[in-house]
Design a protein around this motif. Sequence first.
Motif, PDB file in Angstrom:
ATOM      1  N   PHE A 195     -55.629 -41.141 -25.577  1.00 31.65           N
ATOM      2  CA  PHE A 195     -55.637 -40.315 -24.367  1.00 31.65           C
ATOM      3  C   PHE A 195     -54.225 -39.917 -24.001  1.00 31.65           C
ATOM      4  CE2 PHE A 195     -59.233 -43.238 -24.091  1.00 31.65           C
ATOM      5  CZ  PHE A 195     -60.285 -42.361 -23.924  1.00 31.65           C
ATOM      6  N   LYS A 196     -54.068 -38.633 -23.719  1.00 34.17           N
ATOM      7  CA  LYS A 196     -52.771 -38.161 -23.230  1.00 34.17           C
ATOM      8  C   LYS A 196     -52.992 -37.579 -21.846  1.00 34.17           C
ATOM      9  CE  LYS A 196     -49.787 -34.141 -23.789  1.00 34.17           C
ATOM     10  NZ  LYS A 196     -48.956 -33.387 -24.716  1.00 34.17           N
ATOM     11  N   LEU A 197     -52.197 -38.034 -20.895  1.00 34.52           N
ATOM     12  CA  LEU A 197     -52.302 -37.465 -19.546  1.00 34.52           C
ATOM     13  C   LEU A 197     -51.140 -36.519 -19.322  1.00 34.52           C
ATOM     14  CD1 LEU A 197     -53.538 -37.288 -16.683  1.00 34.52           C
ATOM     15  CD2 LEU A 197     -52.143 -39.287 -16.056  1.00 34.52           C
ATOM     16  N   LEU A 250     -43.934 -42.043 -24.580  1.00 35.55           N
ATOM     17  CA  LEU A 250     -43.707 -41.204 -23.400  1.00 35.55           C
ATOM     18  C   LEU A 250     -43.287 -39.855 -23.958  1.00 35.55           C
ATOM     19  CD1 LEU A 250     -41.401 -42.652 -20.582  1.00 35.55           C
ATOM     20  CD2 LEU A 250     -43.673 -41.663 -20.323  1.00 35.55           C
ATOM     21  N   GLU A 251     -43.875 -38.784 -23.430  1.00 34.32           N
ATOM     22  CA  GLU A 251     -43.577 -37.464 -23.993  1.00 34.32           C
ATOM     23  C   GLU A 251     -42.691 -36.680 -23.022  1.00 34.32           C
ATOM     24  OE1 GLU A 251     -47.067 -35.616 -25.595  1.00 34.32           O
ATOM     25  OE2 GLU A 251     -46.310 -33.611 -25.175  1.00 34.32           O
ATOM     26  N   ASP A 252     -41.555 -36.229 -23.507  1.00 35.43           N
ATOM     27  CA  ASP A 252     -40.629 -35.420 -22.698  1.00 35.43           C
ATOM     28  C   ASP A 252     -40.523 -35.913 -21.253  1.00 35.43           C
ATOM     29  OD1 ASP A 252     -39.660 -33.398 -24.580  1.00 35.43           O
ATOM     30  OD2 ASP A 252     -41.740 -32.727 -24.659  1.00 35.43           O
ATOM     31  N   PRO A 253     -40.139 -37.177 -21.061  1.00 33.57           N
ATOM     32  CA  PRO A 253     -40.012 -37.643 -19.672  1.00 33.57           C
ATOM     33  C   PRO A 253     -38.935 -36.865 -18.919  1.00 33.57           C
ATOM     34  CG  PRO A 253     -39.098 -39.258 -21.208  1.00 33.57           C
ATOM     35  CD  PRO A 253     -39.819 -38.226 -22.024  1.00 33.57           C
ATOM     36  N   THR A 273     -41.600 -35.479 -28.264  1.00 31.95           N
ATOM     37  CA  THR A 273     -41.179 -34.201 -27.662  1.00 31.95           C
ATOM     38  C   THR A 273     -41.893 -32.999 -28.245  1.00 31.95           C
ATOM     39  OG1 THR A 273     -39.295 -32.823 -27.047  1.00 31.95           O
ATOM     40  CG2 THR A 273     -39.262 -33.726 -29.279  1.00 31.95           C
ATOM     41  N   ASN A 274     -42.183 -32.052 -27.366  1.00 34.15           N
ATOM     42  CA  ASN A 274     -42.461 -30.686 -27.812  1.00 34.15           C
ATOM     43  C   ASN A 274     -41.584 -29.741 -26.989  1.00 34.15           C
ATOM     44  OD1 ASN A 274     -44.794 -31.286 -25.643  1.00 34.15           O
ATOM     45  ND2 ASN A 274     -44.251 -29.116 -25.536  1.00 34.15           N
ATOM     46  N   MET A 275     -40.497 -30.311 -26.433  1.00 33.04           N
ATOM     47  CA  MET A 275     -39.623 -29.486 -25.598  1.00 33.04           C
ATOM     48  C   MET A 275     -38.170 -29.497 -26.057  1.00 33.04           C
ATOM     49  SD  MET A 275     -41.207 -30.189 -21.829  1.00 33.04           S
ATOM     50  CE  MET A 275     -40.328 -28.878 -21.004  1.00 33.04           C
TER      51      MET A 275
HETATM   52 MG   LIG Z   1     -45.636 -32.080 -24.158  1.00 28.68          MG
END
Ligand SMILES: [Mg+2]
Length: 429
Positions: A195-197, A250-253, A273-275
């Motif tokens: 799950f990704k929120l 954690l994604e792009d905090p 990351t996607n940023m």
């Molecule tokens: Mg992202």
Amino acid sequence: MNLTIADVRLTPILVADPPLLNTQGVHQPYTPRLIVEVETADGVTGLGETYGDTKYLEPARPFARKLVGRQVTDLNGLFALADEVAVDRSRVSGQVDVGGLRGVQTADKLRLSVVSGFEVACLDALGKALGLPVHTLLGGKVRDTVEYSAYLFYKWAGHPAGVRAEKDDWGAAVDPAGVVEQARRFKETYGFTSFKLKGGVFPPDEEIAAVRALAEAFPGHPLRLDPNGAWSVETSLRVARELGDVLEYLEDPTLGTAGMAEVAARTRVPLATNMCVTTFAEIKEAFTNDAVQVVLSDHHYWGGLHNTRQLAAICRTFGVGVSMHSNTHLGISLAAMTHVASTVPDLHHACDSHYPWQSEDVLTERLTFEAGKVAVPDGPGLGVELDRTRLAELHRRWLDDDGSLRDRDDAAAMRVAEPGWTAPPVPRW
Ligand SMILES: [Mg+2]
Ligand SMILES: O=C([O-])C(=O)C[C@H](O)[C@@H](O)C(=O)[O-]
């Protein structure tokens, strides 16, 4: 067999999108996509899909004209051809894109996002002409299914009153209980186990509580939280401390490679990351500073399926994990993602996909998730078929639009509910 491109058709469409919240605002009721069709002299048609906003459409049109007369096999030549297409300077600023969700925005990246739709269409046409699936053209699949994660969003029950929109039956999710309920439906319907929120919407403590609630409801399931750079370094570290025991990553905090490197140096929670890594030019700084541990590739950003494989090879070399990012997309892109993902040897994280949120598609048959996985299509090309009636209907919606929905603007959609709203400056918290 004549593999010369005889015709290229571009069809911009608007597809329904639920009121999903992110740090910029909320999704508009309809979102633009561009459907690409490349037809060979033998009458074989290949399908592609990419972003449909004006800034992509503008270069896509001259690019499409240049393709006629070339071979569908000439994939490497697409990049030099794209360089010949002018990109309006006002569309690219070199900084984070207008939506603030997709990383840096340069003319090259914009061109690559255009090329990706055509590369996929050429691969589809070539595969159909040869009777081979796209994964075979990429060197062969190394798995028969590709795992996806549930992409959870805070959301409203409906778009604001008075706004023309399609209804969805997902209900609201604006607190931990709503997020858990949404996750339960994702799990029951599609079998997702990670799950990704999408975070950055509520103050961090509320989002920490939502992830804790997910961890309690789904013990042992991989969890991710992605605030799209909305937090400061210190806030990122606090969230990492509080959720470190349950997060897969954690994604792009926080925004930018320097900030990500600082967070990464002070936590054991992996950062994805996607940023901050969305172009080849950004890799060196990020990898040498150990700023990210997982790159979420996106074949749209990176210029197609071959480039995605090159990115995966670079990640492998540096010991950086790879997975996939997703924006609002339809089945053509999901098929393309699944084909390329099936060829990447070390894909250790379930890929993102917005697809379950898209109730509309241009395919005769939607792709399905079984136990959270999409079976890699083995038919010729992408293995999907275009529904022309549906395409025409969604194009009609685009033609009828007064222009307000042709360029995604989550802040504008939020202003309908909250007049005066502007996308918050980052770090927001
Ligand atoms: Mg992202
Ligand atoms: O960071 C991400 O995963 C995305 O950018 C995905 C989408 O843009 C998502 O945030 C959205 O559509 O609101």
